[in-house]
Scaffold this motif. Structure first.
Motif, mmCIF file in Angstrom:
data_model
loop_
_atom_site.group_PDB
_atom_site.id
_atom_site.type_symbol
_atom_site.label_atom_id
_atom_site.label_comp_id
_atom_site.label_asym_id
_atom_site.label_seq_id
_atom_site.Cartn_x
_atom_site.Cartn_y
_atom_site.Cartn_z
ATOM 1 N N SER A 57 44.699 89.264 44.534
ATOM 2 C CA SER A 57 44.653 88.023 43.769
ATOM 3 C C SER A 57 43.222 87.713 43.361
ATOM 4 N N ILE A 58 43.095 86.921 42.290
ATOM 5 C CA ILE A 58 41.785 86.476 41.837
ATOM 6 C C ILE A 58 41.848 85.007 41.421
ATOM 7 N N SER A 59 40.790 84.295 41.737
ATOM 8 C CA SER A 59 40.591 82.935 41.275
ATOM 9 C C SER A 59 39.346 82.954 40.409
ATOM 10 N N TRP A 60 39.542 82.823 39.095
ATOM 11 C CA TRP A 60 38.391 82.832 38.204
ATOM 12 C C TRP A 60 37.643 81.508 38.283
ATOM 13 N N SER A 61 36.371 81.554 38.035
ATOM 14 C CA SER A 61 35.550 80.349 38.134
ATOM 15 C C SER A 61 36.018 79.273 37.173
ATOM 16 N N GLY A 62 36.676 79.671 36.100
ATOM 17 C CA GLY A 62 37.179 78.702 35.131
ATOM 18 C C GLY A 62 38.440 77.998 35.554
ATOM 19 N N GLY A 63 39.044 78.471 36.642
ATOM 20 C CA GLY A 63 40.210 77.776 37.172
ATOM 21 C C GLY A 63 41.508 78.570 37.189
ATOM 22 N N ASN A 64 41.599 79.577 36.355
ATOM 23 C CA ASN A 64 42.835 80.351 36.335
ATOM 24 C C ASN A 64 42.939 81.266 37.542
ATOM 25 N N THR A 65 44.161 81.667 37.828
ATOM 26 C CA THR A 65 44.430 82.591 38.921
ATOM 27 C C THR A 65 45.370 83.693 38.442
ATOM 28 N N TYR A 66 45.380 84.774 39.202
ATOM 29 C CA TYR A 66 46.236 85.910 38.848
ATOM 30 C C TYR A 66 46.601 86.633 40.130
ATOM 31 N N TYR A 67 47.827 87.180 40.152
ATOM 32 C CA TYR A 67 48.328 87.855 41.333
ATOM 33 C C TYR A 67 48.904 89.214 40.986
ATOM 34 N N SER A 68 48.845 90.111 41.939
ATOM 35 C CA SER A 68 49.546 91.370 41.762
ATOM 36 C C SER A 68 51.043 91.099 41.829
ATOM 37 N N ASP A 69 51.806 91.967 41.233
ATOM 38 C CA ASP A 69 53.260 91.782 41.230
ATOM 39 C C ASP A 69 53.830 91.782 42.633
ATOM 40 N N SER A 70 53.191 92.508 43.533
ATOM 41 C CA SER A 70 53.725 92.645 44.889
ATOM 42 C C SER A 70 53.618 91.357 45.705
ATOM 43 N N VAL A 71 52.744 90.447 45.309
ATOM 44 C CA VAL A 71 52.570 89.210 46.084
ATOM 45 C C VAL A 71 52.888 87.951 45.279
ATOM 46 N N LYS A 72 53.125 88.116 44.000
ATOM 47 C CA LYS A 72 53.384 86.959 43.137
ATOM 48 C C LYS A 72 54.571 86.164 43.659
ATOM 49 N N GLY A 73 54.401 84.862 43.735
ATOM 50 C CA GLY A 73 55.463 83.994 44.229
ATOM 51 C C GLY A 73 55.431 83.794 45.724
ATOM 52 N N ARG A 74 54.655 84.598 46.435
ATOM 53 C CA ARG A 74 54.571 84.476 47.894
ATOM 54 C C ARG A 74 53.176 84.068 48.351
ATOM 55 N N PHE A 75 52.154 84.517 47.641
ATOM 56 C CA PHE A 75 50.773 84.231 48.005
ATOM 57 C C PHE A 75 50.185 83.226 47.028
ATOM 58 N N THR A 76 49.256 82.413 47.530
ATOM 59 C CA THR A 76 48.555 81.454 46.687
ATOM 60 C C THR A 76 47.069 81.485 47.012
ATOM 61 N N ILE A 77 46.259 81.677 45.981
ATOM 62 C CA ILE A 77 44.811 81.650 46.159
ATOM 63 C C ILE A 77 44.302 80.272 45.751
ATOM 64 N N SER A 78 43.317 79.787 46.481
ATOM 65 C CA SER A 78 42.726 78.496 46.148
ATOM 66 C C SER A 78 41.274 78.501 46.605
ATOM 67 N N ARG A 79 40.523 77.555 46.094
ATOM 68 C CA ARG A 79 39.126 77.464 46.497
ATOM 69 C C ARG A 79 38.768 76.009 46.742
#
Length: 121
Positions: free
Chosen positions: A48-70
């Motif tokens: 997963s990645i949390s871009w400095s601009g606010g968007n996030t992205y997940y791999s298909d294998s964890v999407k819907g189960r993992f959440t990234i935050s800062r």
């Protein structure tokens, strides 16, 4: 930037864990922050990645189960992992990138040490 990952452990399938990545030396506000993992005998894998601009992205294998935050006040990035599966077992690494950061490891400038996550069936 120095990164310190923590929060790993042993959990049963279906359980949850929250990983933390505490940064020091620089504020994370202007950095893209990512999580990767590496299972035994396998290559390092983007999570997963949390871009400095606010968007996030997940791999298909964890999407819907993992959440990234800062939390910029605490200079910490989190990875909330729910509905864990045995295939999520790996050493998890956090990383920080300055610019043009995506899902490839070489795009990141700083890495923390890993934290082990083990999911039992």
């Amino acid at each position: 930037v120095q990164l310190q990952a923590s929060g790993g452990g042993l959990v049963q399938a279906g359980g949850s864990l929250r990983l933390s990545c505490a940064a020091s030396g620089r504020g994370i506000g202007n950095y893209d922050m990512g999580w990767f993992r590496q299972a035994p005998g396998k290559e390092r894998e983007f999570v997963s990645i949390s871009w400095s601009g606010g968007n996030t992205y997940y791999s298909d294998s964890v999407k819907g189960r993992f959440t990234i935050s800062r939390d910029t006040a605490k200079n910490t990035v989190y990875l909330q992992m729910n509905s864990l599966k045995p295939e999520d077992t790996a050493v998890y690494y956090c990383a920080a990138g300055r610019t043009y950061t995506g899902i490839l490891g070489y795009e990141y400038n700083y890495w923390g040490q890993g934290t082990q996550v083990t999911v039992s069936s």
